[in-house]
Design an enzyme around this catalytic site. Structure first.
Site, PDB file in Angstrom:
ATOM      1  N   LYS A  19       7.602  -2.871 -14.043  1.00  0.00           N
ATOM      2  CA  LYS A  19       6.823  -2.600 -12.838  1.00  0.00           C
ATOM      3  C   LYS A  19       5.993  -3.825 -12.507  1.00  0.00           C
ATOM      4  O   LYS A  19       5.582  -4.567 -13.388  1.00  0.00           O
ATOM      5  CB  LYS A  19       5.906  -1.386 -13.000  1.00  0.00           C
ATOM      6  N   ASP A  55       3.909  -4.803  -8.465  1.00  0.00           N
ATOM      7  CA  ASP A  55       2.880  -4.458  -7.488  1.00  0.00           C
ATOM      8  C   ASP A  55       2.661  -2.951  -7.303  1.00  0.00           C
ATOM      9  O   ASP A  55       3.602  -2.205  -7.021  1.00  0.00           O
ATOM     10  CB  ASP A  55       3.241  -5.024  -6.115  1.00  0.00           C
ATOM     11  N   TRP A  79      10.239  -4.368  -1.088  1.00  0.00           N
ATOM     12  CA  TRP A  79       9.122  -5.052  -1.720  1.00  0.00           C
ATOM     13  C   TRP A  79       7.830  -4.316  -1.371  1.00  0.00           C
ATOM     14  O   TRP A  79       7.858  -3.142  -1.039  1.00  0.00           O
ATOM     15  CB  TRP A  79       9.065  -6.513  -1.278  1.00  0.00           C
ATOM     16  N   ASP A  95       4.267  -8.195   2.713  1.00  0.00           N
ATOM     17  CA  ASP A  95       3.227  -7.314   2.172  1.00  0.00           C
ATOM     18  C   ASP A  95       2.365  -6.670   3.258  1.00  0.00           C
ATOM     19  O   ASP A  95       1.137  -6.802   3.255  1.00  0.00           O
ATOM     20  CB  ASP A  95       2.321  -8.070   1.191  1.00  0.00           C
TER      21      ASP A  95
END
Length: 502
Positions: free
Chosen positions: A45, A47, A105, A171
């Protein structure tokens, strides 16, 4: 007990073990699996994605790679919690490689209460970065859920925000702005944070950019409104950033200021830092879903790792690689005329999970004193006072021969606090990642330390959370001693409370 009595300490214990000579903050198996931190069930894992409160629980998604270390690509794995301490795994919510674009993402989830996106009132909408099918550009795509966040469907194969021709474009963090009555997105674009607006979460328009200075490429931006302790409202703009080159942390940088619905206007250009350790990256903040106020406090958590050594953690021997920090509560405090800063404290729910408690009234230390209890997962609180002093603090995860330990303390002579992991196992090969420091005003000759120790981590909150450190450590599993130390003077350790956490 003769050592404790000789240096003026008194102790009492509560919990299952009432024998001070045998007391231990933890009676745990020898494993690198954290006792009370969130860890991936297996594989990898990184973010965290901002948790969202729905149906009486926090729904948390994180980047997970089921094929690690032999295969690539992340997907969104799902866990739920009612108290942000205990978590239940719910499996994959957004799988990888199920459409022509690349793997999902980082991004963010919002609840579309009015159904502005057309998926129904209360639908969850996730907007995240994926590398595009036609060239692998970083672009923003929309996924939606109509089953309360357990599964998501892709909204076609085209991006809702195409790449304008920049290498770094990722992001997205989306919020609803009550003042301008529209959705706002902040996006990491190299050294710039871009601001976008939308009425329906599908069509996005560029508004402005906030250009950072001296902290490298920014990632995982953040934007939220806070109500400070002096009654003022300030917006906070945050991002994960790397200030190592200029002597700053490699964690979560933030600015306070004003957001007028189009642009962010900072109180000052120099960022502040929410954590001074080496391992608090990709951080997210989120609202308290049980509170009527969304601005007086909020919660924060981060990936406890660092890209400088993320692939070298010894947890791989046990088949997993990835842990989060504890969830902390953050508040905004006035720090001078027209100046504000965030403070951090662990959640009360974490302390309430303690199984045993040891309390010491006072130790007067000139040199060192070893406590008669050991452990690898606990919370330790202490006040330290002094008149003349060079250095004082606590040694954690100490070996029986005293050669290995993690040090947390105050270097009064030079005016800073620190966490030093140079004398124990740590993942970094560079001397840059051994001691983390932050300036400290020693004129009051006192300090309060709140230290959270887990099997592979040390988190420190100084003076009600004005400074925080988050560091991973990898001691030998049997190293579980605790000592107090002083150098260049006498330090008085008082109000010592140690709670076992499991």
């Amino acid at each position: 007990m003769s050592l404790i009595i000789a240096i003026g300490a008194a102790a009492y214990y509560s919990g299952r073990n009432n024998n001070p000579e045998e007391a231990s903050p933890s009676h745990s198996p020898l494993t690198y699996r954290a006792a009370y931190h969130f860890t991936t069930p297996d594989k990898w894992k990184n973010d965290p994605q901002r948790p969202i409160y729905l149906d009486g629980a926090y729904h948390y998604y994180y980047l997970y790679n089921r094929d690690y270390p032999s295969g690539n690509g992340t997907e969104w794995r799902h866990a739920v919690s009612t108290d942000l301490v205990h978590w239940t795994d719910k499996g994959i919510a957004i799988p990888k490689y199920t459409n022509p674009n690349g793997d999902p993402w980082s991004g963010s989830v919002v609840e579309d209460a009015t159904g502005s996106a057309g998926f129904g009132k209360g639908a969850l909408v996730a907007i995240m970065t994926q590398p595009s099918a036609d060239g692998g550009q970083q672009e923003q795509y929309l996924w939606y859920s109509t089953d309360h966040g357990y599964t998501f469907s892709a909204y076609g194969n085209a991006p809702v925000l195409p790449n304008p021709g920049t290498a770094d474009f990722r992001d997205p963090k989306v919020i609803w702005d009550d003042f301008s009555r529209k959705w706002i997105m902040v996006l990491a674009e190299g050294t710039k944070i871009g601001f976008y607006e939308s009425k329906d979460l599908k069509a996005w328009h560029y508004m402005s950019g906030f250009v950072t200075e001296g902290i490298g490429i920014v990632e995982c931006p953040d934007l939220y409104l806070m109500y400070a302790d002096d009654g003022a409202y300030r917006w906070v703009l945050g991002a994960s950033a790397n200030g190592i080159a200029s002597g700053k942390p490699n964690t979560y940088a933030y600015w306070t200021g004003d957001f007028n619905g189009i642009a962010f206007l900072p109180d000052r250009m120099e960022p502040q830092w929410l954590d001074y350790g080496f391992d608090w990256y990709g951080a997210v903040t989120f609202e308290d879903g049980t509170s009527s106020s969304t601005t007086q406090h909020r919660y924060a958590m981060a990936w406890m790792n660092n890209w400088q050594y993320a692939q070298h953690t010894p947890t791989l021997r046990e088949g997993f690689n990835g842990m989060d920090s504890i969830v902390r509560q953050i508040e905004l405090k006035q720090a001078g005329r027209d100046s504000y800063h965030l403070v951090s404290e662990p959640l009360e729910a974490l302390g309430q999970a303690a199984e045993e408690t040891a309390v010491y009234e006072q130790f007067v230390v000139n040199g060192s004193a070893t406590l008669p209890l050991t452990g690898d997962s606990y919370e330790l609180n202490t006040d330290i006072t002094w008149s003349e002093l060079k250095n004082a603090g606590v040694r954690l995860r100490e070996s029986a021969d005293k050669s290995r330990h993690v040090d947390v303390g105050v270097f009064a002579e030079a005016g800073y606090t620190y966490v030093n992991r140079a004398y124990t196992g740590n993942p970094g090969k560079s001397v840059k990642y051994l001691e983390s420091t932050a300036p400290f005003d020693v004129s009051q000759r006192k300090i309060h330390l709140k230290i959270l120790v887990d099997r592979t981590s040390v988190e420190v909150f100084i003076d009600d959370g004005s400074v925080a450190y988050s560091n991973v450590v990898f001691p030998e599993l049997g190293d579980q001693g605790i000592s107090l130390f002083s150098d260049g003077g006498t330090a008085v350790f008082s109000n010592i409370v140690i709670k076992a956490l499991k």
